[in-house]
Motif scaffolding. Sequence first.
Motif, mmCIF file in Angstrom:
data_model
loop_
_atom_site.group_PDB
_atom_site.id
_atom_site.type_symbol
_atom_site.label_atom_id
_atom_site.label_comp_id
_atom_site.label_asym_id
_atom_site.label_seq_id
_atom_site.Cartn_x
_atom_site.Cartn_y
_atom_site.Cartn_z
ATOM 1 N N ALA B 445 0.849 -1.202 0.000
ATOM 2 C CA ALA B 445 0.000 0.000 0.000
ATOM 3 C C ALA B 445 0.881 1.246 0.000
ATOM 4 O O ALA B 445 0.631 2.209 -0.743
ATOM 5 C CB ALA B 445 -0.924 -0.007 1.212
ATOM 6 N N PHE B 446 1.945 1.217 0.801
ATOM 7 C CA PHE B 446 2.862 2.347 0.881
ATOM 8 C C PHE B 446 3.579 2.560 -0.447
ATOM 9 O O PHE B 446 3.719 3.691 -0.922
ATOM 10 C CB PHE B 446 3.853 2.076 2.019
ATOM 11 C CG PHE B 446 5.014 3.011 2.076
ATOM 12 C CD1 PHE B 446 4.817 4.363 2.306
ATOM 13 C CD2 PHE B 446 6.302 2.538 1.910
ATOM 14 C CE1 PHE B 446 5.895 5.224 2.360
ATOM 15 C CE2 PHE B 446 7.371 3.391 1.952
ATOM 16 C CZ PHE B 446 7.174 4.739 2.178
ATOM 17 N N VAL B 447 4.019 1.471 -1.067
ATOM 18 C CA VAL B 447 4.760 1.590 -2.324
ATOM 19 C C VAL B 447 3.871 2.165 -3.415
ATOM 20 O O VAL B 447 4.280 3.048 -4.177
ATOM 21 C CB VAL B 447 5.331 0.210 -2.724
ATOM 22 C CG1 VAL B 447 5.721 0.188 -4.173
ATOM 23 C CG2 VAL B 447 6.519 -0.134 -1.876
ATOM 24 N N PHE B 448 2.628 1.684 -3.492
ATOM 25 C CA PHE B 448 1.707 2.226 -4.501
ATOM 26 C C PHE B 448 1.538 3.727 -4.293
ATOM 27 O O PHE B 448 1.574 4.513 -5.244
ATOM 28 C CB PHE B 448 0.346 1.521 -4.385
ATOM 29 C CG PHE B 448 -0.493 1.604 -5.618
ATOM 30 C CD1 PHE B 448 -0.606 0.534 -6.468
ATOM 31 C CD2 PHE B 448 -1.182 2.764 -5.932
ATOM 32 C CE1 PHE B 448 -1.377 0.602 -7.608
ATOM 33 C CE2 PHE B 448 -1.950 2.840 -7.069
ATOM 34 C CZ PHE B 448 -2.045 1.749 -7.906
ATOM 35 N N THR B 449 1.383 4.134 -3.031
ATOM 36 C CA THR B 449 1.152 5.552 -2.738
ATOM 37 C C THR B 449 2.390 6.380 -3.034
ATOM 38 O O THR B 449 2.301 7.455 -3.638
ATOM 39 C CB THR B 449 0.766 5.705 -1.263
ATOM 40 O OG1 THR B 449 -0.128 4.674 -0.920
ATOM 41 C CG2 THR B 449 0.113 7.037 -1.021
ATOM 42 N N ILE B 450 3.564 5.874 -2.636
ATOM 43 C CA ILE B 450 4.781 6.674 -2.805
ATOM 44 C C ILE B 450 5.121 6.793 -4.290
ATOM 45 O O ILE B 450 5.567 7.850 -4.752
ATOM 46 C CB ILE B 450 5.952 6.073 -1.969
ATOM 47 C CG1 ILE B 450 7.012 7.131 -1.716
ATOM 48 C CG2 ILE B 450 6.589 4.894 -2.617
ATOM 49 C CD1 ILE B 450 8.066 6.681 -0.736
ATOM 50 N N LEU B 451 4.854 5.733 -5.059
ATOM 51 C CA LEU B 451 5.126 5.826 -6.496
ATOM 52 C C LEU B 451 4.153 6.777 -7.170
ATOM 53 O O LEU B 451 4.549 7.577 -8.024
ATOM 54 C CB LEU B 451 5.058 4.446 -7.145
ATOM 55 C CG LEU B 451 6.224 3.528 -6.820
ATOM 56 C CD1 LEU B 451 6.000 2.157 -7.380
ATOM 57 C CD2 LEU B 451 7.519 4.092 -7.357
ATOM 58 N N THR B 452 2.885 6.724 -6.770
ATOM 59 C CA THR B 452 1.918 7.681 -7.304
ATOM 60 C C THR B 452 2.367 9.101 -7.003
ATOM 61 O O THR B 452 2.353 9.981 -7.880
ATOM 62 C CB THR B 452 0.539 7.427 -6.685
ATOM 63 O OG1 THR B 452 0.207 6.059 -6.857
ATOM 64 C CG2 THR B 452 -0.517 8.281 -7.323
ATOM 65 N N ALA B 453 2.783 9.325 -5.754
ATOM 66 C CA ALA B 453 3.224 10.672 -5.366
ATOM 67 C C ALA B 453 4.441 11.096 -6.171
ATOM 68 O O ALA B 453 4.538 12.255 -6.602
ATOM 69 C CB ALA B 453 3.537 10.706 -3.878
ATOM 70 N N SER B 454 5.369 10.158 -6.410
ATOM 71 C CA SER B 454 6.567 10.551 -7.151
ATOM 72 C C SER B 454 6.243 10.826 -8.620
ATOM 73 O O SER B 454 6.807 11.744 -9.213
ATOM 74 C CB SER B 454 7.659 9.495 -7.020
ATOM 75 O OG SER B 454 7.413 8.422 -7.867
ATOM 76 N N TYR B 455 5.299 10.085 -9.211
ATOM 77 C CA TYR B 455 4.909 10.370 -10.592
ATOM 78 C C TYR B 455 4.217 11.724 -10.682
ATOM 79 O O TYR B 455 4.468 12.502 -11.598
ATOM 80 C CB TYR B 455 3.976 9.282 -11.143
ATOM 81 C CG TYR B 455 4.604 7.898 -11.221
ATOM 82 C CD1 TYR B 455 5.982 7.750 -11.342
ATOM 83 C CD2 TYR B 455 3.829 6.757 -11.189
ATOM 84 C CE1 TYR B 455 6.546 6.500 -11.410
ATOM 85 C CE2 TYR B 455 4.392 5.508 -11.259
ATOM 86 C CZ TYR B 455 5.754 5.383 -11.358
ATOM 87 O OH TYR B 455 6.310 4.147 -11.433
ATOM 88 N N ILE B 456 3.335 11.995 -9.706
ATOM 89 C CA ILE B 456 2.657 13.298 -9.713
ATOM 90 C C ILE B 456 3.683 14.405 -9.510
ATOM 91 O O ILE B 456 3.657 15.429 -10.198
ATOM 92 C CB ILE B 456 1.569 13.339 -8.625
ATOM 93 C CG1 ILE B 456 0.439 12.369 -8.959
ATOM 94 C CG2 ILE B 456 0.996 14.742 -8.493
ATOM 95 C CD1 ILE B 456 -0.578 12.235 -7.863
ATOM 96 N N GLY B 457 4.597 14.161 -8.575
ATOM 97 C CA GLY B 457 5.623 15.170 -8.309
ATOM 98 C C GLY B 457 6.451 15.476 -9.544
ATOM 99 O O GLY B 457 6.755 16.635 -9.845
#
Lengths: 68, 466
Positions: B445-457
């Motif tokens: 769950a954390f990895v999905f969220t952190i990758l989403t955040a990094s793509y958005i960033g």
Amino acid sequence: MTGTLAAIGAGISVIGAGIGIGMIGGKAMDAIARQPEASGDIRSAMILMAAFIEGAALIAILLSIFMS
Amino acid sequence: MRYIHYILLPVFCLLIGASLNAQSKKGVEDLKTIQQHKFDHGDEHDHDHHGHDHGSHGHDHSSHDHSGHKHGSHDHAGHSHGKHAGHGDPCGHHDEKYDPTGTAIHHISDANVYSILELVRIPLPTFLYAPKAGWEVFMSNKFKIGHHEDGHMSHNGYVMHHGSVYRVVTPGFPLEGNHEHDCFTHKTVKDEKGKDKVIDYVMYGGKEYQLEARSTFDGGILGGGITSFYDFSISKNVLSMMLVALILFFLFRSAARAYKQHPNRAPKGIQNFLEPMFLFIRDEVAIPFIGEKKYMKYLPLLMSIFFFILGLNLWGQVPFLGSTNVTGNLTLTLVLAVIVFFVVNLSGNKDYWKHVFWMPGVPTFVKPLLAVVEGMGLFIKPLTLMLRLAGNISAGHIAILSFIGLIFIFGDLYGTMGSSIGTLLSVPLTLFMLAIELIVAFVQAFVFTILTASYIGAAIEEHEHH
């Protein structure tokens, strides 16, 4: 026959991912030992990098499943 | 006496193993009294498996013994013995071997019935649409679901096999009303490319009727085939998703209400559980990757993704509660990945698209090459999100099921003693896997969220040009 080849391919991709994640983990331990105060940043960067490697390995494994 | 539980656990394992094995042996004895026969269809198929069960459970044969077996269109060669001699009933012959792969696949698949421990079977609403036959809306207990989530009744030409709804394609099967049918069989045939293909059949009135391939929306890419009907049912996975969404809604509403009523009080109860995770995602994921200025716009998306995936991961791991495999299902992760794809690319600024199609700072002849690579990357990023989550969660479920399967594998090999030893091996290994899976639930769950955040960033980052 193709099933066997696909299994070998999946195994090879797992070896690659294992080496990569092992190196990330080892280097992260080194970094945390050197700078314990930065352990939080290092840990999230470590997980992010491990996730990238895992993604590559998963693509290989799924390709070998669908090709078999 | 302090260490009594160390002794009790192995004893408990031995008892469970012995009883499971006794049950499976009882099933095998039942089968032996029925008959064993070879079944010759004159087709080109390699080998037949009839009435395939997993060889580990006692079976109820009462519903199998009433059709006109002798009037089957096929030539039943072979020998038979026992009290049902001469019936030529393909439902009587069972695979005695435990099939670990089939069991695992069956347990990680979606189903049209929510069964808990094979004891409680909660019927689910089934919505089927066939372009020719129109809509069918009914509860799935119309199929009279029994062992292994196989139905015993057809409904308007649909049957249930291994928890999924199938349509009968062979003409002659009654397309109206409810009709009791016999067991399911399957055959392995070679298709035109030389690949093995499994075709399922249902026995009705002593005849075999071929079933359509399983309903899939992938257009047949993943081997499911294109069906003549669409399955819009509230399946097991959908029900789990609804339940988890409801649970999350009530948890967060009570937490939010507590913060509103007592803004300066120390967190209490459920707040203590949610606040650390919420603050972690905000402070360690959203702010560093997206930036102080814009993170509030994307925080609701990140939080929804994190808690939805986490809730579903944990829901699927509660033992004896259906063990749904929602986040291990490619369709759910596909939807999440498509949402991320659109959020990232619709919020991408000029710099982002410039970096994709005309990378600054590299020689001109490299730029088209990089544009191709980056253009592929646009799609590969959400693709890996989709595969990573589904792969990890499914792999965990399969590992646990394989360890539980050790009981039956050893039981097949060495009888009661073997299944006791298998249980002794399987319990600690399963507990270990459950512990690992608990970590994986949070990490994925954390990895999905952190990758989403990094793509958005990366998509909204303001570059400073010199």
